[in-house]
Design a protein around this motif. Structure first.
Motif, mmCIF file in Angstrom:
data_model
loop_
_atom_site.group_PDB
_atom_site.id
_atom_site.type_symbol
_atom_site.label_atom_id
_atom_site.label_comp_id
_atom_site.label_asym_id
_atom_site.label_seq_id
_atom_site.Cartn_x
_atom_site.Cartn_y
_atom_site.Cartn_z
ATOM 1 N N HIS A 207 46.447 -5.387 31.140
ATOM 2 C CA HIS A 207 46.864 -6.519 30.144
ATOM 3 C C HIS A 207 48.509 -6.782 30.574
ATOM 4 C CE1 HIS A 207 48.496 -3.076 27.625
ATOM 5 N NE2 HIS A 207 49.352 -4.060 27.436
ATOM 6 N N PHE A 208 48.932 -7.982 30.061
ATOM 7 C CA PHE A 208 50.141 -8.535 30.346
ATOM 8 C C PHE A 208 51.074 -7.991 29.158
ATOM 9 C CE2 PHE A 208 48.263 -12.258 32.650
ATOM 10 C CZ PHE A 208 48.745 -11.666 34.011
ATOM 11 N N ALA A 209 52.126 -7.082 29.529
ATOM 12 C CA ALA A 209 53.120 -6.615 28.486
ATOM 13 C C ALA A 209 54.064 -7.665 27.772
ATOM 14 C CB ALA A 209 53.895 -5.355 28.760
ATOM 15 N N ASP A 210 54.515 -8.615 28.828
ATOM 16 C CA ASP A 210 55.120 -9.984 28.536
ATOM 17 C C ASP A 210 55.015 -10.986 29.023
ATOM 18 O OD1 ASP A 210 57.436 -11.153 27.251
ATOM 19 O OD2 ASP A 210 58.971 -10.601 28.755
ATOM 20 N N PRO A 211 53.990 -11.618 28.687
ATOM 21 C CA PRO A 211 53.299 -12.955 29.576
ATOM 22 C C PRO A 211 54.408 -14.120 29.252
ATOM 23 C CG PRO A 211 52.152 -12.533 27.596
ATOM 24 C CD PRO A 211 53.034 -11.183 27.752
ATOM 25 N N PRO A 212 54.298 -14.963 30.354
ATOM 26 C CA PRO A 212 55.242 -15.948 30.182
ATOM 27 C C PRO A 212 54.496 -17.114 29.300
ATOM 28 C CG PRO A 212 53.866 -16.268 32.194
ATOM 29 C CD PRO A 212 53.667 -14.726 31.352
ATOM 30 N N ALA A 213 55.245 -17.973 28.847
ATOM 31 C CA ALA A 213 54.853 -18.968 27.927
ATOM 32 C C ALA A 213 53.852 -20.000 28.605
ATOM 33 C CB ALA A 213 55.982 -19.790 27.174
ATOM 34 N N SER A 214 52.892 -20.459 27.990
ATOM 35 C CA SER A 214 51.819 -21.426 28.925
ATOM 36 C C SER A 214 52.444 -22.573 28.662
ATOM 37 C CB SER A 214 50.492 -21.317 28.054
ATOM 38 O OG SER A 214 49.644 -22.256 28.555
ATOM 39 N N HIS A 215 51.951 -23.572 30.000
ATOM 40 C CA HIS A 215 52.425 -24.889 30.050
ATOM 41 C C HIS A 215 51.124 -25.520 30.200
ATOM 42 C CE1 HIS A 215 56.735 -24.211 30.711
ATOM 43 N NE2 HIS A 215 56.404 -23.043 31.496
ATOM 44 N N TYR A 216 50.183 -24.972 29.602
ATOM 45 C CA TYR A 216 48.658 -25.785 29.570
ATOM 46 C C TYR A 216 48.864 -26.590 28.264
ATOM 47 C CZ TYR A 216 43.624 -26.250 29.742
ATOM 48 O OH TYR A 216 42.464 -26.567 29.888
ATOM 49 N N ARG A 217 49.396 -27.812 28.305
ATOM 50 C CA ARG A 217 49.649 -28.456 27.320
ATOM 51 C C ARG A 217 48.324 -29.396 26.802
ATOM 52 N NH1 ARG A 217 52.977 -30.293 31.069
ATOM 53 N NH2 ARG A 217 52.068 -32.517 30.696
ATOM 54 N N ILE A 218 46.987 -29.267 27.390
ATOM 55 C CA ILE A 218 45.838 -29.877 27.058
ATOM 56 C C ILE A 218 45.597 -29.503 25.417
ATOM 57 C CG2 ILE A 218 43.657 -30.393 27.635
ATOM 58 C CD1 ILE A 218 44.221 -30.250 30.364
ATOM 59 N N ARG A 219 45.482 -28.060 25.406
ATOM 60 C CA ARG A 219 45.320 -27.670 24.146
ATOM 61 C C ARG A 219 46.454 -26.588 23.574
ATOM 62 N NH1 ARG A 219 40.829 -29.513 22.178
ATOM 63 N NH2 ARG A 219 39.270 -30.513 23.459
ATOM 64 N N LYS A 220 46.628 -26.718 22.478
ATOM 65 C CA LYS A 220 47.646 -25.791 21.990
ATOM 66 C C LYS A 220 47.206 -24.123 22.027
ATOM 67 C CE LYS A 220 50.463 -27.046 18.520
ATOM 68 N NZ LYS A 220 50.825 -27.436 17.206
ATOM 69 N N ALA A 221 47.687 -23.232 22.319
ATOM 70 C CA ALA A 221 47.255 -21.805 22.297
ATOM 71 C C ALA A 221 47.186 -21.348 20.920
ATOM 72 C CB ALA A 221 48.125 -20.881 22.803
ATOM 73 N N PRO A 222 45.775 -21.060 20.509
ATOM 74 C CA PRO A 222 45.930 -20.379 19.118
ATOM 75 C C PRO A 222 46.792 -19.151 18.848
ATOM 76 C CG PRO A 222 43.813 -20.533 20.258
ATOM 77 C CD PRO A 222 44.814 -20.759 21.402
ATOM 78 N N LYS A 223 47.272 -18.411 19.784
ATOM 79 C CA LYS A 223 48.168 -17.306 19.802
ATOM 80 C C LYS A 223 49.112 -17.278 20.566
ATOM 81 C CE LYS A 223 44.649 -14.331 17.521
ATOM 82 N NZ LYS A 223 44.227 -12.883 17.416
ATOM 83 N N ALA A 224 50.347 -16.729 20.325
ATOM 84 C CA ALA A 224 51.498 -16.865 21.429
ATOM 85 C C ALA A 224 50.996 -15.764 22.446
ATOM 86 C CB ALA A 224 52.752 -16.124 21.001
ATOM 87 N N GLY A 225 51.421 -15.979 23.608
ATOM 88 C CA GLY A 225 50.965 -15.221 24.901
ATOM 89 C C GLY A 225 49.661 -15.463 25.571
ATOM 90 N N GLN A 226 49.103 -16.342 24.879
ATOM 91 C CA GLN A 226 47.572 -16.805 25.746
ATOM 92 C C GLN A 226 48.159 -17.824 26.960
ATOM 93 O OE1 GLN A 226 45.217 -18.401 22.512
ATOM 94 N NE2 GLN A 226 44.242 -16.330 22.551
ATOM 95 N N LEU A 227 47.238 -17.653 27.873
ATOM 96 C CA LEU A 227 47.434 -18.412 29.112
ATOM 97 C C LEU A 227 46.089 -19.050 29.648
ATOM 98 C CD1 LEU A 227 49.320 -15.592 30.989
ATOM 99 C CD2 LEU A 227 50.448 -17.618 29.740
ATOM 100 N N SER A 228 46.192 -20.271 30.497
ATOM 101 C CA SER A 228 45.070 -20.675 31.207
ATOM 102 C C SER A 228 44.781 -19.592 32.289
ATOM 103 C CB SER A 228 45.436 -21.982 31.493
ATOM 104 O OG SER A 228 45.930 -21.705 32.936
ATOM 105 N N THR A 229 43.491 -19.545 32.957
ATOM 106 C CA THR A 229 43.204 -18.582 33.686
ATOM 107 C C THR A 229 43.998 -18.867 34.914
ATOM 108 O OG1 THR A 229 40.746 -19.071 32.939
ATOM 109 C CG2 THR A 229 41.018 -18.147 34.981
#
Length: 201
Positions: free
Chosen positions: A121-143
């Motif tokens: 897993h990612f210990a410190d993932p970057p913020a997502s820029h996938y603006r189509i849908r808001k991430a339900p939780k912090a740290g979630q990314l598109s594929t």
């Protein structure tokens, strides 16, 4: 997929050293919000298998792809290790699950052989820029974002910017077709179980 959401013209080749095997949930196939097609267009070493059950993946040759190769599963499990750890340096190829959080977890549940792979897993993932849908939780990314960040950590010489640029074009094209009454401040109303949602990695 709407023809106006095609991003083929902006996809540049990314010569990745580690092969990526993507197990994609059937509900994501052909969806205009999905970012796997960005990876298919850009990466030189990528395999996409669509399914949910062991039989469906077996028919597409998953066992052959995993045989004789040190494969790491990018998915946060109870015993997963950070990609940033030294253990990730022993991995030859990566397995990534594509789907909503619930559907990705279901693929893992239905395919217990995947749990035999070392999980990361990612210990410190970057913020997502996938603006189509808001991430339900912090740290979630598109594929696409997850794979780009994975390569940033495991093969830093590989330029992953083409993946992120292509995703940005996909987002802008997709948002152009969203009615205003379906938008929040700068994206569609969040729904964590619709295709195109984000997943923890």
């Amino acid at each position: 997929m709407h023809p106006n959401t095609c991003v083929c013209e902006v996809c540049e080749q990314v010569d990745n050293r580690h092969r990526v095997i993507i197990l994609q949930h059937p509900s994501e196939v052909g969806h205009s919000k999905g970012t796997v097609r960005v990876l298919q267009q850009c990466l030189t070493r990528v395999e996409v298998l669509v399914g949910e059950s062991p039989a469906s993946f077996s028919q597409q040759g998953l066992e052959r792809l995993l045989t004789g190769t040190r494969t790491g599963l990018l998915f946060p499990c109870a015993d997963s290790q950070p990609v940033e750890s030294n253990a990730a340096g022993q991995i030859d190829q990566w397995l990534v699950l594509d789907g909503t959080w619930r559907k990705a977890a279901k693929i893992l549940h239905l395919n217990p052989q995947l749990r035999q792979l070392p999980c990361f897993h990612f210990a410190d993932p970057p913020a997502s820029h996938y603006r189509i849908r808001k991430a339900p939780k912090a740290g979630q990314l598109s594929t696409a974002e997850a794979v780009a960040y994975l390569f940033t950590l495991t093969e830093p010489a590989t330029d992953t910017e083409p993946l992120l640029r292509a995703q940005d074009v996909l987002i802008r094209k997709r948002l152009a077709f969203v009615p205003d009454h379906h938008k929040t401040k700068d994206h569609e109303a969040p729904d964590p179980e619709l295709p195109g949602s984000l997943t923890n990695y």
